[in-house]
Scaffold this active site. Structure first.
Site, PDB file in Angstrom:
ATOM      1  N   ALA A  55       0.811  -1.216   0.000  1.00  0.00           N
ATOM      2  CA  ALA A  55       0.000   0.000   0.000  1.00  0.00           C
ATOM      3  C   ALA A  55       0.844   1.265   0.000  1.00  0.00           C
ATOM      4  CB  ALA A  55      -0.936  -0.009   1.206  1.00  0.00           C
ATOM      5  N   THR A  85      -1.424  -4.144  16.245  1.00  0.00           N
ATOM      6  CA  THR A  85      -1.187  -2.707  16.403  1.00  0.00           C
ATOM      7  C   THR A  85      -2.084  -1.943  15.448  1.00  0.00           C
ATOM      8  OG1 THR A  85       0.525  -2.545  14.700  1.00  0.00           O
ATOM      9  CG2 THR A  85       1.243  -3.214  16.918  1.00  0.00           C
ATOM     10  N   HIS A  87      -1.009  -0.193  12.981  1.00  0.00           N
ATOM     11  CA  HIS A  87      -0.174   0.104  11.820  1.00  0.00           C
ATOM     12  C   HIS A  87      -1.011   0.252  10.551  1.00  0.00           C
ATOM     13  CE1 HIS A  87       2.742  -0.896   8.537  1.00  0.00           C
ATOM     14  NE2 HIS A  87       3.409   0.029   9.193  1.00  0.00           N
ATOM     15  N   ASN A 112      -9.357   6.680  -4.338  1.00  0.00           N
ATOM     16  CA  ASN A 112      -8.718   5.940  -3.258  1.00  0.00           C
ATOM     17  C   ASN A 112      -9.526   4.675  -2.982  1.00  0.00           C
ATOM     18  OD1 ASN A 112      -7.631   4.899  -0.933  1.00  0.00           O
ATOM     19  ND2 ASN A 112      -7.677   6.811   0.211  1.00  0.00           N
ATOM     20  N   ARG A 126     -15.792  -6.788   1.761  1.00  0.00           N
ATOM     21  CA  ARG A 126     -15.678  -5.639   0.855  1.00  0.00           C
ATOM     22  C   ARG A 126     -14.997  -5.978  -0.468  1.00  0.00           C
ATOM     23  NH1 ARG A 126     -16.587  -4.667   5.692  1.00  0.00           N
ATOM     24  NH2 ARG A 126     -17.501  -2.751   6.459  1.00  0.00           N
TER      25      ARG A 126
END
Length: 155
Positions: A55, A85, A87, A112, A126
């Site tokens: 990404a 986490t 992140h 995006n 999704r």
């Protein structure tokens, strides 16, 4: 993201040109997004797809595609899934800001399509399930490509 996406406009993609940058991280899920997007763009005049490792590399790829001036819109696709986490949230935020900067600096709309999910189940819903984000991203790209062309004609 809301589950109440706007009704898709009926736009013919035949004369429009799209660049698509997709990450290879979480490849099966991203491939599903690419497939769903590609199905709707199969009639476009031009569709160029590039792949990047993850990404964080997506904005660079989007910048390279937009800078060519060959595309009416660039679509960025990736999947970030939470772990122990936050992140995935930090990367998602960074990528989102960078993609917006690419759009503003190049004048080429950038969609995006980077999914940021807390769980694998959310990401699957999704990308491969009943929430067809790939199609939603393409509908947004079609609308923005038409808007870009109409604004160019006025200037």
């Amino acid at each position: 993201m809301s589950l109440n996406s706007p009704k898709a406009k009926d736009i013919d993609a035949k004369k429009l040109r799209f660049g698509l940058v997709a990450s290879r991280f979480n490849e099966a899920l991203v491939d599903a997004l690419v497939a769903r997007a590609g199905e709707l763009l199969k009639n476009s005049k031009r569709l160029e797809i590039i792949r990047v490792p993850g990404a964080h590399e997506i904005p660079w790829g989007a910048q390279q595609l937009a800078a060519t001036g060959k595309f009416d819109c660039v679509i960025a696709l990736g999947v970030l899934i939470g772990g122990d986490t936050n992140h995935h949230e930090m990367v998602g935020d960074s990528v989102s800001h960078a993609l917006q900067t690419v759009a503003i600096n190049t004048g080429i709309p950038v969609i995006n399509g980077v999914i940021v999910a807390n769980t694998l189940a959310q990401a699957e819903a999704r990308c491969t399930g009943s929430i067809n984000r790939g199609a939603e991203f393409v509908h947004a790209a079609l609308e923005m490509a038409v808007l870009k062309r109409s604004l160019e004609k006025k200037s």
